[in-house]
Enzyme design. Structure first.
Site, mmCIF file in Angstrom:
data_model
loop_
_atom_site.group_PDB
_atom_site.id
_atom_site.type_symbol
_atom_site.label_atom_id
_atom_site.label_comp_id
_atom_site.label_asym_id
_atom_site.label_seq_id
_atom_site.Cartn_x
_atom_site.Cartn_y
_atom_site.Cartn_z
ATOM 1 N N ALA A 192 0.843 -1.197 0.000
ATOM 2 C CA ALA A 192 0.000 0.000 0.000
ATOM 3 C C ALA A 192 0.878 1.248 0.000
ATOM 4 C CB ALA A 192 -0.911 -0.018 1.220
ATOM 5 N N SER A 193 0.263 2.383 -0.288
ATOM 6 C CA SER A 193 0.959 3.675 -0.240
ATOM 7 C C SER A 193 -0.071 4.786 -0.370
ATOM 8 C CB SER A 193 1.978 3.820 -1.382
ATOM 9 O OG SER A 193 3.004 2.864 -1.298
ATOM 10 N N ASN A 194 0.324 5.999 0.052
ATOM 11 C CA ASN A 194 -0.428 7.216 -0.230
ATOM 12 C C ASN A 194 0.506 8.186 -0.942
ATOM 13 O OD1 ASN A 194 -2.655 6.304 1.508
ATOM 14 N ND2 ASN A 194 -1.322 6.857 3.218
ATOM 15 N N ASN A 468 -3.721 3.465 -3.920
ATOM 16 C CA ASN A 468 -3.684 2.076 -4.398
ATOM 17 C C ASN A 468 -4.980 1.558 -4.996
ATOM 18 O OD1 ASN A 468 -1.800 1.923 -1.575
ATOM 19 N ND2 ASN A 468 -0.813 1.481 -3.534
#
Length: 792
Positions: A192-194, A468
Site C-alpha cells: 500500500a501507499s499514499n 492504491n
C-alpha cells in the site's frame, strides 16, 4: 559541532572513482561526483555499508541459489524459488539488460558494483546480523549480478511474485498431477501507499507540493535507502532508492518532485489452457493444438547433514510464457495455467527513473514518460515550482480488445477461480481463445502493451492523489473514465483509506492555502474513517442492548460486559495515536467483518456504494434484524468477539495503542502509532506484509497471530509491526528552491548494531520530521555534519 573531515581510500583497480560525501542526520549520504561511474561508486558503497546482508542475499536469490545455502526450506520454499528464478532466466538475460542501456547508465552501474565490492572488502563479519555473519555468500559480485537483480526489481509487481508457482509447475505424469502449490506461497497482495501532488491553486505559496507516504515491508529487500546524489550541472536529486537500485526512485530536484504508489492495474495476466486429454503438455489455441516447450533445471540443495545434493525439475512454457502450479487447482489433466508478463522485456526501468530526476518541471516529466516508456508498476504524482501538478498510471499494461475486456469482467462474477485470483490482484484470461491474446498497437514500448497515450493522466493546479485504488478517483470531484480494465476497474467501491485520502484532500483544496504542516498532519493525525462513519451508531446499538437488560452476552461461550465496551469506545478519540485508548477494540471489531463488507452494503453498511458519491459511500450502520438476540446481531457479535480475542492475547480493551503496538529495532521496543485498512487510517503500520523466511532478515522471535486474526496480526501481547509507512516526504517547491521535511521509519540500516537502525523508528514514533537537506546552505547548517572523500 563543526564538520569532520575524513578521507576514505579504497582499492578497486584502475577505475579511478572519487566522490565527495557529506553525512547529515540519520546517516543520510549526500554524494557529489564528477561522473556517473563515481556517483554509482559512492551510492553502491553507502547502500551496501548499511544493508550488506540483505543485498548479498538478493544476489543469491536471483541466481537461484538459496537452497544451496539454506536447504529446501519449509514447504520447499527455497527450492521452488530457485527453480522459478532459473525458469525466468534472469541470469541469462542480464547481458540483454546491460547492452540495452546508454553508456552513461552502464558507467553508473559499473561504479555501483565497484562501490558494493569495496564495502564487502571493508566489512567486519562480526558486525553483521547473526543470520548473515561470516556467510560464504557475502562476497564480491560481478556487473551481471547487479543487472540480474535489476531484472528482478523490474518484475517486482510482475512475474517475480509467481516464482513459487513457476518453480513447482511440473507436468502431470503417469500417477496424475503434481501436488498443488500450498496457499502460503501466494503471499500478501501488493504493498500500500499514499501519494499526493498539489498545484499552485491549492497551496499557500502558489508553488507545487508533494506528499510521499509509501508503505513497504520493514524487512528484506523491499526497503528504501535515503540519499542525495549530485553531478554538478547534470543530476541533483534527493530521495530514496530501493536497495540495490542506482539513482532515486521517489524524491525531488531543484524545481520538481514526485512520488509513487503501487498501481491497481495488471502487469501480467494468467491464462487458462484447454489441454489435450491424452497429453497435458499440449493445449488448444483456437483451432490449433500446440506443444509446450520443456526445460530441465538443476539446483544444489543443502541437506540436514550439511551435504549438498542436486535436484532437477522439468518446467514448461506455453507460447504465452511459463506454466504455473496454482494453489488448490494445481496443473490438472484438463486445464492448465500459464502467464504472460508486461515487464519481462522492459530494459528501460533504470533510464526511466534517472531521466525523471533530471526533468525540470511537469511538462518535461511527461515527455520522459512518453519517450522512455519504462515505468514498470506504479502510479506517479508530481508537482513543480511553477504550480503544476500531474497524475498518471503509465505502468506497463497489457493491451486487450474490447471483447476480451468484457469477457474478463464477466469472468469475475461467474468464475470462482478467476474471482479468487483477482482478490490477489491476478487477472485471468482464456489462453486457448485467440480473442483474449494481447494486441500489438503502434507506439507501445513492446508488442502486447498499451501505448503511452492510452494511459490515464490528469494535469491540474489542484490536488491529485492515489492510495492504491485504480485511476478512477484520482482527484476530488474528478473521475477518469474510459480506460482499459487492465489498468484497474472504474465505478467500483474505493477502500476506506482511499476515501480518507480523498476526503482530506477535498477539505484542504476547498480551504486553500495548504502548507507543509498541513500535509504532515494529514498523515500523522491517524484519524479513523471507519470510526467517523460508524462509531456513534455502534454505541447507540450497544446502549440499546444495555437498556433492554442485555448488557452481558456470551457468544462462543465467552461472557462480555457490553457496559465496559460502551465505556471504552465512548472515550476513544477516534484515532490510532500512541495514547489512543479503545483503538485496539475498534480494530478487532472491524476485523470481524469480511473486507468486502468495508466496501459496500451488507452486514456493516446499510447504504451501499454509489458511483455518483465515491467518497461518501458506503455509509450508515446496518440495522439489527427485528427480534434478533445480541449474539445474533453481527455488530454486537463482532464486538464481543473482539473482546474475546483481545483477552486471549492478554491485551486490555482500553490499552493505549502505544503500549501494545510496537516495532522491534535491534531489541529495542519502540511504540508505534498507525493502523490497518479496516481502521480506515492513512498512516498504515501493521504486523502484516510479506516477510523473508524466518532464517533470513526478519524480526527475531516473532510470534504467530491469534487464530483467525491473521489480518490484524494480533499476537500475544499485542501487535508487532513489520510493515507500513516507510519514507515520509513533505515537499514544497518554492522559487528559492525546495523545502522538505521527512523521515525513514525503519532507519537507513538493516544492521541492528548500526546507530541508524533505530533512529528513524524513534522519530516515527514521535511523529518528528527532520529537514531533508538539499542546498549547500541547508547541508552546512546540519549540526551533525561529517564530510569525507571516497576514492577507489
Amino acid at each position: 559541532m563543526g564538520a569532520t573531515e575524513i578521507e576514505v581510500n579504497g582499492s578497486v583497480g584502475d577505475a579511478g572513482y572519487e566522490a565527495d560525501v557529506a553525512v547529515t542526520e540519520h546517516g543520510v549520504l549526500h554524494i557529489t561526483a564528477g561522473d556517473w561511474g563515481s556517483l554509482g561508486f559512492g551510492q553502491g558503497w553507502g547502500c551496501a555499508r548499511d544493508n550488506l546482508g540483505v543485498l548479498a542475499d538478493q544476489f543469491v536469490k536471483v541466481r537461484g541459489e538459496r537452497a544451496r545455502y539454506w536447504g529446501a526450506g519449509a514447504e520447499e520454499v527455497h527450492l521452488a524459488s530457485d527453480m522459478g528464478y532459473r525458469s525466468l532466466g534472469l541470469v541469462e538475460r542480464a547481458p540483454e539488460m546491460r547492452s540495452a542501456q546508454p553508456e552513461w547508465i552502464r558507467e553508473l552501474v559499473a561504479g555501483y558494483v565497484h562501490g558494493y565490492n569495496q564495502a564487502v572488502r571493508e566489512h567486519d563479519p562480526a558486525a553483521l546480523p547473526e543470520w548473515c555473519s561470516g556467510a560464504p555468500w557475502v562476497r564480491e559480485i560481478a556487473e551481471d549480478d547487479l543487472w540480474t537483480y535489476l531484472w528482478d526489481v523490474t518484475l517486482m509487481a510482475s512475474g517475480r511474485n509467481l516464482v513459487q508457482l513457476i518453480g513447482r509447475a511440473e507436468a502431470p505424469g503417469p500417477d496424475g498431477p503434481a501436488p498443488a502449490s500450498p496457499l502460503s506461497v501466494m503471499g500478501a497482495p501488493s504493498a500500500a501507499s499514499n501519494g499526493w501532488a498539489l498545484g499552485g491553486d491549492a497551496t499557500a505559496s502558489g508553488s507545487g507540493m508533494v506528499l510521499a507516504n509509501p508503505h513497504f515491508p520493514w524487512y528484506g529487500e523491499a526497503r528504501f535507502w535515503e540519499c542525495h546524489l549530485r553531478i554538478p550541472g547534470t543530476y541533483d536529486v534527493y530521495g530514496v532508492s530501493l536497495l540495490g537500485c542506482p539513482g532515486v526512485q521517489i524524491g525531488f530536484n531543484a524545481s520538481m518532485g514526485w512520488t509513487h504508489t503501487f498501481s491497481k492495474g495488471h502487469r501480467f495476466t494468467v491464462a487458462t489452457l484447454d489441454l489435450d486429454p491424452g497429453d497435458p503438455t499440449r493445449y488448444r489455441h483456437g483451432d490449433a493444438m500446440l506443444d509446450m516447450i520443456p526445460a530441465e533445471h538443476r539446483v544444489e540443495v543443502l541437506g540436514d547433514d550439511g551435504s549438498t545434493s542436486s535436484v532437477s525439475r522439468t518446467l514448461w512454457r506455453s507460447h504465452h510464457g511459463p506454466m504455473l502450479n496454482l494453489p488448490l487447482v494445481g496443473w490438472g489433466t484438463e486445464t492448465g495455467f500459464t502467464y504472460r508478463d508486461a515487464n519481462i522485456d522492459n530494459t528501460s526501468v533504470l533510464e526511466q527513473f534517472l531521466c525523471m530526476g533530471m526533468a525540470r518541471d511537469v511538462g518535461e516529466l511527461r515527455r520522459v514518460f512518453h519517450e522512455v516508456k519504462g515505468l514498470p508498476w506504479v502510479n506517479t504524482m508530481a508537482a513543480d515550482a511553477g504550480g503544476d501538478a500531474w497524475y498518471t498510471d503509465a505502468s506497463a499494461t497489457p493491451a486487450l480488445s474490447g471483447g476480451a475486456q468484457r469477457r474478463f469482467t464477466t469472468r469475475l462474477s461467474e468464475d470462482l477461480v478467476a474471482a479468487l485470483l483477482y482478490e490477489n490482484r491476478i487477472a485471468v484470461l482464456d489462453g486457448s481463445d485467440p480473442g483474449d491474446d494481447w494486441l500489438e498497437l503502434p507506439g507501445a514500448r513492446s508488442e502486447g502493451l498499451e501505448p503511452p497515450e492510452a494511459h490515464p493522466e490528469l494535469c491540474t493546479r489542484g490536488v491529485v492523489l492515489n492510495a492504491n485504488d485504480s485511476h478512477w478517483c484520482s482527484s476530488p470531484g474528478v473521475l477518469l473514465e474510459g480506460y482499459s480494465v487492465m489498468g484497474g476497474l472504474e465505478r467500483t467501491p474505493r477502500s476506506l483509506r482511499t476515501r480518507q485520502n480523498l476526503a482530506a484532500a477535498a477539505s484542504l483544496q476547498q480551504r486553500g492555502g495548504v502548507t507543509r504542516d498541513d500535509l504532515a498532519s494529514v498523515v500523522f493525525d491517524n484519524r479513523s474513517l471507519s470510526a467517523e462513519l460508524l462509531r456513534d451508531a455502534v454505541l447507540d446499538r450497544v446502549a440499546a442492548a444495555i437498556g433492554e437488560g442485555r448488557e452481558r452476552i456470551a457468544p462462543e461461550g465467552h461472557e462480555v460486559d457490553l457496559t465496559e465496551v460502551h465505556r471504552v469506545l465512548s472515550r476513544w478519540d477516534g484515532a490510532f495515536c500512541l495514547d489512543s485508548t479503545g483503538a485496539v477494540l475498534w480494530r478487532e471489531f472491524m476485523a470481524g467483518f469480511e473486507e468486502k463488507a468495508w466496501l459496500d452494503s451488507g452486514p456493516l453498511f446499510a447504504v451501499g456504494f454509489d458511483p455518483a458519491d465515491p467518497i461518501g459511500t458506503p455509509r450508515v450502520l446496518t440495522e439489527a434484524a427485528q427480534g434478533a438476540s445480541p449474539g445474533g446481531d453481527p455488530v454486537l457479535h463482532s464486538l464481543a468477539e473482539a473482546v474475546r480475542v483481545l483477552d486471549s492475547a492478554g491485551v486490555a480493551i482500553d490499552a493505549p495503542l502505544g503500549e501494545v503496538q510496537w516495532a522491534d529495532r535491534g531489541g529495542e521496543r519502540i511504540p508505534a502509532h498507525g493502523g490497518g485498512e479496516g481502521d480506515g487510517v492513512m498512516n498504515v503500520l501493521a504486523p502484516s506484509g510479506a516477510l523473508p523466511p524466518a532464517s533470513m532478515d526478519g524480526p527475531v522471535g516473532a510470534t504467530s497471530p491469534v487464530a483467525g486474526r491473521e489480518r490484524t496480526g494480533l499476537c500475544e501481547g499485542g501487535y508487532r509491526v513489520t510493515y507500513g509507512t516507510s519514507f515520509v516526504m513533505v515537499l514544497e517547491l518554492t522559487a528559492d528552491g525546495p523545502r522538505a521535511e521527512g523521515l525513514l521509519a525503519y532507519g537507513q540500516s538493516s544492521h541492528p548494531a548500526s546507530p541508524h537502525h533505530a533512529d528513524g523508528t524513534r522519530a516515527y514514533s514521535e511523529s518528528c520530521l527532520r529537514p531533508l537537506r538539499f542546498t549547500e546552505e541547508q547541508i552546512a547548517a546540519c549540526g551533525e555534519l561529517r564530510r569525507f572523500v571516497l576514492r577507489g
